[in-house]
Motif scaffolding. Structure first.
Motif, PDB file in Angstrom:
ATOM      1  N   PHE A 223       0.824  -1.203   0.000  1.00  0.00           N
ATOM      2  CA  PHE A 223       0.000   0.000   0.000  1.00  0.00           C
ATOM      3  C   PHE A 223       0.865   1.263   0.000  1.00  0.00           C
ATOM      4  CE2 PHE A 223      -3.216  -2.841   2.306  1.00  0.00           C
ATOM      5  CZ  PHE A 223      -3.878  -3.139   1.121  1.00  0.00           C
ATOM      6  N   ILE A 224       1.986   1.220   0.724  1.00  0.00           N
ATOM      7  CA  ILE A 224       2.891   2.373   0.737  1.00  0.00           C
ATOM      8  C   ILE A 224       3.495   2.575  -0.646  1.00  0.00           C
ATOM      9  CG2 ILE A 224       5.070   3.239   1.673  1.00  0.00           C
ATOM     10  CD1 ILE A 224       4.345   1.849   4.320  1.00  0.00           C
ATOM     11  N   LYS A 225       3.936   1.487  -1.279  1.00  0.00           N
ATOM     12  CA  LYS A 225       4.520   1.580  -2.612  1.00  0.00           C
ATOM     13  C   LYS A 225       3.500   2.121  -3.612  1.00  0.00           C
ATOM     14  CE  LYS A 225       7.937   0.728  -5.502  1.00  0.00           C
ATOM     15  NZ  LYS A 225       9.221   1.469  -5.428  1.00  0.00           N
ATOM     16  N   ILE A 226       2.268   1.639  -3.507  1.00  0.00           N
ATOM     17  CA  ILE A 226       1.212   2.127  -4.398  1.00  0.00           C
ATOM     18  C   ILE A 226       0.955   3.605  -4.140  1.00  0.00           C
ATOM     19  CG2 ILE A 226      -1.269   1.966  -4.872  1.00  0.00           C
ATOM     20  CD1 ILE A 226      -0.981  -1.087  -4.387  1.00  0.00           C
ATOM     21  N   ALA A 227       0.914   3.992  -2.865  1.00  0.00           N
ATOM     22  CA  ALA A 227       0.666   5.395  -2.524  1.00  0.00           C
ATOM     23  C   ALA A 227       1.719   6.310  -3.140  1.00  0.00           C
ATOM     24  CB  ALA A 227       0.641   5.565  -1.010  1.00  0.00           C
ATOM     25  N   VAL A 228       2.968   5.856  -3.203  1.00  0.00           N
ATOM     26  CA  VAL A 228       4.035   6.666  -3.804  1.00  0.00           C
ATOM     27  C   VAL A 228       3.700   7.009  -5.255  1.00  0.00           C
ATOM     28  CG1 VAL A 228       6.432   6.621  -4.592  1.00  0.00           C
ATOM     29  CG2 VAL A 228       5.868   5.850  -2.297  1.00  0.00           C
TER      30      VAL A 228
ATOM     31  N   PHE B 190       2.631  12.904   3.914  1.00  0.00           N
ATOM     32  CA  PHE B 190       1.367  12.185   3.705  1.00  0.00           C
ATOM     33  C   PHE B 190       1.334  11.067   4.734  1.00  0.00           C
ATOM     34  CE2 PHE B 190      -1.256   8.884   1.661  1.00  0.00           C
ATOM     35  CZ  PHE B 190      -2.373   9.623   1.286  1.00  0.00           C
ATOM     36  N   THR B 191       0.138  10.724   5.219  1.00  0.00           N
ATOM     37  CA  THR B 191       0.031   9.719   6.275  1.00  0.00           C
ATOM     38  C   THR B 191      -0.913   8.597   5.865  1.00  0.00           C
ATOM     39  OG1 THR B 191       0.481  11.330   8.019  1.00  0.00           O
ATOM     40  CG2 THR B 191      -0.630   9.310   8.687  1.00  0.00           C
ATOM     41  N   ILE B 192      -0.531   7.377   6.250  1.00  0.00           N
ATOM     42  CA  ILE B 192      -1.387   6.207   6.061  1.00  0.00           C
ATOM     43  C   ILE B 192      -1.714   5.624   7.431  1.00  0.00           C
ATOM     44  CG2 ILE B 192      -1.525   3.851   5.178  1.00  0.00           C
ATOM     45  CD1 ILE B 192       0.217   4.677   2.855  1.00  0.00           C
TER      46      ILE B 192
ATOM     47  N   VAL C 217      -2.334  17.745   4.034  1.00  0.00           N
ATOM     48  CA  VAL C 217      -3.655  18.012   3.459  1.00  0.00           C
ATOM     49  C   VAL C 217      -4.477  16.753   3.263  1.00  0.00           C
ATOM     50  CG1 VAL C 217      -2.854  20.117   2.329  1.00  0.00           C
ATOM     51  CG2 VAL C 217      -2.723  17.932   1.095  1.00  0.00           C
ATOM     52  N   ALA C 218      -3.921  15.576   3.596  1.00  0.00           N
ATOM     53  CA  ALA C 218      -4.688  14.336   3.407  1.00  0.00           C
ATOM     54  C   ALA C 218      -4.115  13.219   4.258  1.00  0.00           C
ATOM     55  CB  ALA C 218      -4.682  13.926   1.932  1.00  0.00           C
ATOM     56  N   ILE C 219      -4.982  12.233   4.544  1.00  0.00           N
ATOM     57  CA  ILE C 219      -4.572  11.016   5.248  1.00  0.00           C
ATOM     58  C   ILE C 219      -5.413   9.872   4.706  1.00  0.00           C
ATOM     59  CG2 ILE C 219      -6.168  11.538   7.155  1.00  0.00           C
ATOM     60  CD1 ILE C 219      -4.303   9.963   8.999  1.00  0.00           C
ATOM     61  N   LEU C 220      -4.770   8.734   4.441  1.00  0.00           N
ATOM     62  CA  LEU C 220      -5.450   7.566   3.882  1.00  0.00           C
ATOM     63  C   LEU C 220      -5.637   6.515   4.956  1.00  0.00           C
ATOM     64  CD1 LEU C 220      -6.485   6.022   1.350  1.00  0.00           C
ATOM     65  CD2 LEU C 220      -4.137   5.176   1.066  1.00  0.00           C
ATOM     66  N   GLY C 221      -6.877   6.079   5.139  1.00  0.00           N
ATOM     67  CA  GLY C 221      -7.188   5.014   6.086  1.00  0.00           C
ATOM     68  C   GLY C 221      -7.461   3.715   5.349  1.00  0.00           C
ATOM     69  N   LEU C 222      -6.822   2.620   5.778  1.00  0.00           N
ATOM     70  CA  LEU C 222      -7.016   1.301   5.183  1.00  0.00           C
ATOM     71  C   LEU C 222      -7.560   0.386   6.269  1.00  0.00           C
ATOM     72  CD1 LEU C 222      -3.634   1.184   3.257  1.00  0.00           C
ATOM     73  CD2 LEU C 222      -5.880   1.789   2.340  1.00  0.00           C
TER      74      LEU C 222
ATOM     75  N   PHE D 121      -5.536   4.650  -6.891  1.00  0.00           N
ATOM     76  CA  PHE D 121      -5.103   3.755  -5.822  1.00  0.00           C
ATOM     77  C   PHE D 121      -5.813   2.405  -5.940  1.00  0.00           C
ATOM     78  CE2 PHE D 121      -4.760   2.042  -1.551  1.00  0.00           C
ATOM     79  CZ  PHE D 121      -3.475   2.410  -1.177  1.00  0.00           C
ATOM     80  N   LYS D 122      -7.096   2.435  -6.179  1.00  0.00           N
ATOM     81  CA  LYS D 122      -7.872   1.206  -6.328  1.00  0.00           C
ATOM     82  C   LYS D 122      -7.373   0.388  -7.518  1.00  0.00           C
ATOM     83  CE  LYS D 122     -12.588  -0.472  -7.052  1.00  0.00           C
ATOM     84  NZ  LYS D 122     -14.033  -0.118  -7.106  1.00  0.00           N
ATOM     85  N   SER D 123      -7.020   1.062  -8.619  1.00  0.00           N
ATOM     86  CA  SER D 123      -6.559   0.352  -9.816  1.00  0.00           C
ATOM     87  C   SER D 123      -5.262  -0.400  -9.538  1.00  0.00           C
ATOM     88  CB  SER D 123      -6.357   1.347 -10.957  1.00  0.00           C
ATOM     89  OG  SER D 123      -5.871   0.686 -12.108  1.00  0.00           O
ATOM     90  N   TYR D 124      -4.350   0.228  -8.803  1.00  0.00           N
ATOM     91  CA  TYR D 124      -3.096  -0.445  -8.458  1.00  0.00           C
ATOM     92  C   TYR D 124      -3.347  -1.609  -7.500  1.00  0.00           C
ATOM     93  CZ  TYR D 124       0.038   3.039 -10.557  1.00  0.00           C
ATOM     94  OH  TYR D 124       0.732   3.832 -11.426  1.00  0.00           O
TER      95      TYR D 124
END
Length: 411
Positions: free
Chosen positions: A241-246, A326-328, A348-353, A397-400
């Protein structure tokens, strides 16, 4: 007389909380002996004595907030008026676990974890004598362990009973006024207090909006299992997920930005530093993997494992907790299906999984089948990011995630 001040420790940290005192008025201290432990926004630090002397004054109570420039103690060094200038201190950032480990002492097992209160010199003596400091009976005021306590433990002698004054001090610390219906009270302090304040500030100043998506992770799980055969590194979902986020952040740079509130400017960052929210016994911390765009999947996994292990033991340096762009927040199986994660200013954003669960899904041949689905949430600052940009980010993100082999097309 030396005045020992709370000096500027850098990194924009201007205040701290008194965690524990190692000395009392009248104590004789050696040069570099620990005087007090403070908790800043990120790490615990020790303030040490600049010279040998006698403690003449101790300013501040446990739990009290102090700011840079405040006097902590006055030490009579025997050098007269010429030594009345504030002492230049060496304040070392250090893991809180070394001086304030949370363990259960035998006498307090019914009350849960308690803090071992012992100066570094006392801990050093315990190591030299082969004494487990967790089992040493504390005789000083406020449950502080002295060198004499360690020596008694080493010889098997019964420690001297504390004075009436010391006993009174202990009673005053633990006495709680009876309140109908209350089981106990716990002071909000340390890392948890910083989380308490930071989240309140973030929600009060940043307009949070959250988008939520479902993503199938069956193919990602298959790739993960295949790659585990080629590395000894722990390979969980999070490094993927981190690699995809990059890659998604590189395609959508507004999400790797921060806000300069004073000048009302958006700062676009060249490097990608991803913070990973992590729950510990001390509270929520966010270790940072710096320059993630330069790392391979295996390197990300290795750094993540190292930060996680040391984060649980509160052994991270200040640098490793600063500078995220950026934060996950990966809540795992206990995090529920969706959530609304809270940003950390000035990001400006944070991703929750969130949790993965088997659900009915539409398969590639358009039939209904069973797939593993993960909920995801992106909280963003609506002052600078609009809904269309969020759609691009989450769809990418979903596509990756659903087609992880796409990563092979990227550097």
């Amino acid at each position: 007389m030396e005045r020992v001040l709370f000096t500027d420790v850098g990194e924009g940290l201007h205040e701290a909380e008194i965690l524990q005192w190692f000395v009392n008025v009248g104590d004789t201290v050696e040069r570099d002996e620990a005087l007090v432990e403070l908790q800043t926004d990120k790490v615990a630090i020790e303030v040490t004595a600049p010279k040998k002397g006698i403690i003449m004054q101790r300013i501040g109570d446990i739990g009290q907030r102090i700011i840079v420039g405040d006097t902590l103690v006055e030490v009579d060094t025997g050098e007269g008026a010429a030594a009345a200038q504030p002492a230049e201190l060496e304040i070392a950032s250090k893991p809180q676990s070394e001086t304030a480990a949370m363990v259960a002492q035998p006498a307090d097992r019914g009350q849960g974890p308690v803090r071992i209160k012992a100066a570094p010199s006392v801990r050093k003596l315990a190591r030299e004598l082969g004494v487990d400091i967790q089992l040493v009976h504390a005789s000083a005021a406020h449950g502080r362990i002295t060198k004499e306590d360690v020596r008694h433990a080493a010889t098997g002698e019964t420690p001297t009973e504390p004075s009436q004054k010391q006993e009174a001090a202990k009673v005053s610390v633990h006495r709680v006024a009876p309140v109908m219906g209350e089981k106990r009270r716990e002071k909000i302090s340390g890392v948890r207090k910083q989380m308490y304040q930071n989240i309140a500030h973030s929600l009060a100043t940043i307009p949070h909006t959250t988008a939520m998506y479902d993503m199938q992770v069956d193919e990602l799980n298959r790739v993960r299992k295949d790659l585990k055969a080629f590395t000894e590194q722990s390979l969980t979902y999070l490094p993927f997920f981190i690699k995809i986020a990059v890659h998604v952040l590189q395609e959508n740079p507004i999400f790797n930005a921060s806000i300069d509130e004073e000048n009302e400017e958006i700062i676009y960052h060249e490097n990608i530093n991803i913070g990973v929210a992590m729950a510990t016994k001390q509270g929520l911390i966010v270790p940072v993997i710096h320059n993630v765009e330069t790392l391979s999947l295996e390197e990300i996994a290795a750094q993540l494992y190292d930060l996680t292990e040391r984060g649980r033991d509160n052994k991270l340096s200040l640098h490793e907790l600063k500078g995220a762009t950026f934060t996950i927040s990966s809540t795992g199986m206990r995090g529920g299906v969706y959530a609304t994660p809270v940003m950390t200013a000035p990001q400006v954003a944070i991703l929750g999984l969130h949790a993965m669960a088997e659900k009915p899904v539409i398969l590639p041949d358009r039939t209904i089948g069973i797939g593993t689905v993960m909920g995801s949430s992106l909280s963003f600052d609506h002052r600078v990011i609009d809904g269309e940009a969020v759609g691009y980010f989450m769809e990418a993100f979903k596509s990756y995630v659903e087609n992880p082999n796409r990563l092979l097309l990227k550097s």
